[in-house]
Design an enzyme around this catalytic site. Structure first.
Site, PDB file in Angstrom:
ATOM      1  N   HIS A 165       0.834  -1.198   0.000  1.00  0.00           N
ATOM      2  CA  HIS A 165       0.000   0.000   0.000  1.00  0.00           C
ATOM      3  C   HIS A 165       0.873   1.255   0.000  1.00  0.00           C
ATOM      4  CE1 HIS A 165      -3.220  -2.750   1.064  1.00  0.00           C
ATOM      5  NE2 HIS A 165      -4.103  -1.768   0.958  1.00  0.00           N
ATOM      6  N   HIS A 193       1.453  -3.557   9.350  1.00  0.00           N
ATOM      7  CA  HIS A 193       2.878  -3.520   9.024  1.00  0.00           C
ATOM      8  C   HIS A 193       3.671  -2.933  10.172  1.00  0.00           C
ATOM      9  CE1 HIS A 193       2.555  -4.555   4.773  1.00  0.00           C
ATOM     10  NE2 HIS A 193       1.454  -3.814   4.748  1.00  0.00           N
TER      11      HIS A 193
END
Length: 191
Positions: free
Chosen positions: A103, A147
Site C-alpha cells: 500500500h 505492518h
C-alpha cells in the site's frame, strides 16, 4: 545487530498500534481500500471507458511496476506480518508478508507521478491530494497493525523509486501498453 533493529522496529510499531477501536475500523478499512492495487487497476478500466485512455495507460503502468517490485520483494524477504494484529481479515491480505508495505509503495509511487498524470490546471491540487493520501495510508498501516514501521518506511522509498523509473521510461511503457490495448480491443471488435 539485525535482531536489535528488528526488536526496536517491533517495539515502536507495537506502541503505535491502536488496537481494535471500533470507531476507527471503518476509517482504516476505507484507507486500506484506497491503497489496494485491485481498486487502482479497476480505476484504470473506468478511466479508459470514459475516454481518458492516456491517463489510464500511465496509471496502469505505474500500478504494474509497483506490483512487480512488491511481489519480488515479498517473495525474497518473506517477513511475517505483526503478530499483534488480531483482526487481519477479509479486507485483504493478498499475501501473508509484511515487508515492504505494498500500500505504501503504491501510494508513494502515485504521489510521485501524480503531477504528470493530471492536466496542468489541477497539478498542484492533485499532488497535494496524493501526498496527503499517501502519508495517511502509510501511517494507518502501522496504526492498524498491518505492518511494522520499517516496512512502511521502505515501502515509501521503493514507491519513490517506482515513480522515478516510471517517469524515466514513461514514453516507452506507454507505447508498449497502448499497442497491447489496441490489439486486445481490435480482437473484441472483430468478434
Amino acid at each position: 545487530m539485525l535482531d536489535v533493529l528488528h526488536n526496536i522496529d517491533e517495539s515502536i510499531s507495537r506502541r503505535l498500534h491502536v488496537g481494535d477501536i471500533d470507531a476507527l475500523r471503518i476509517v482504516f478499512k476505507t484507507l486500506e481500500l484506497c491503497g489496494n492495487g485491485l481498486v487502482w487497476l479497476s480505476l484504470c478500466v473506468v478511466l479508459a471507458i470514459v475516454g481518458l485512455k492516456e491517463v489510464a495507460i500511465h496509471l496502469f503502468n505505474v500500478i504494474v511496476l509497483d506490483l512487480l517490485v512488491i511481489g519480488f520483494c515479498k517473495a525474497v524477504f518473506r517477513r511475517p506480518r505483526p503478530s499483534y494484529n488480531s483482526r487481519m481479515s477479509v479486507v485483504v491480505a493478498v499475501d501473508n508478508f509484511s515487508f515492504p508495505s505494498g500500500h505504501c509503495t503504491r501510494m508513494a509511487a502515485l504521489s510521485y507521478v501524480a503531477p504528470y498524470l493530471f492536466s496542468f490546471h489541477i497539478r498542484h491540487t492533485a499532488m497535494m491530494y496524493f501526498h496527503i493520501l499517501c502519508y495517511v495510508i502509510c501511517i494507518s498501516r502501522v496504526l492498524m497493525g498491518r505492518h511494522y514501521l520499517f516496512d512502511v518506511a521502505v515501502g515509501i522509498l521503493l514507491g519513490w523509486g517506482v515513480g522515478a523509473v516510471f517517469l524515466s521510461h514513461q514514453e516507452g511503457l506507454y507505447s508498449f501498453t497502448d499497442n497491447i490495448a489496441d490489439t486486445i480491443s481490435m480482437k473484441f471488435i472483430n468478434q
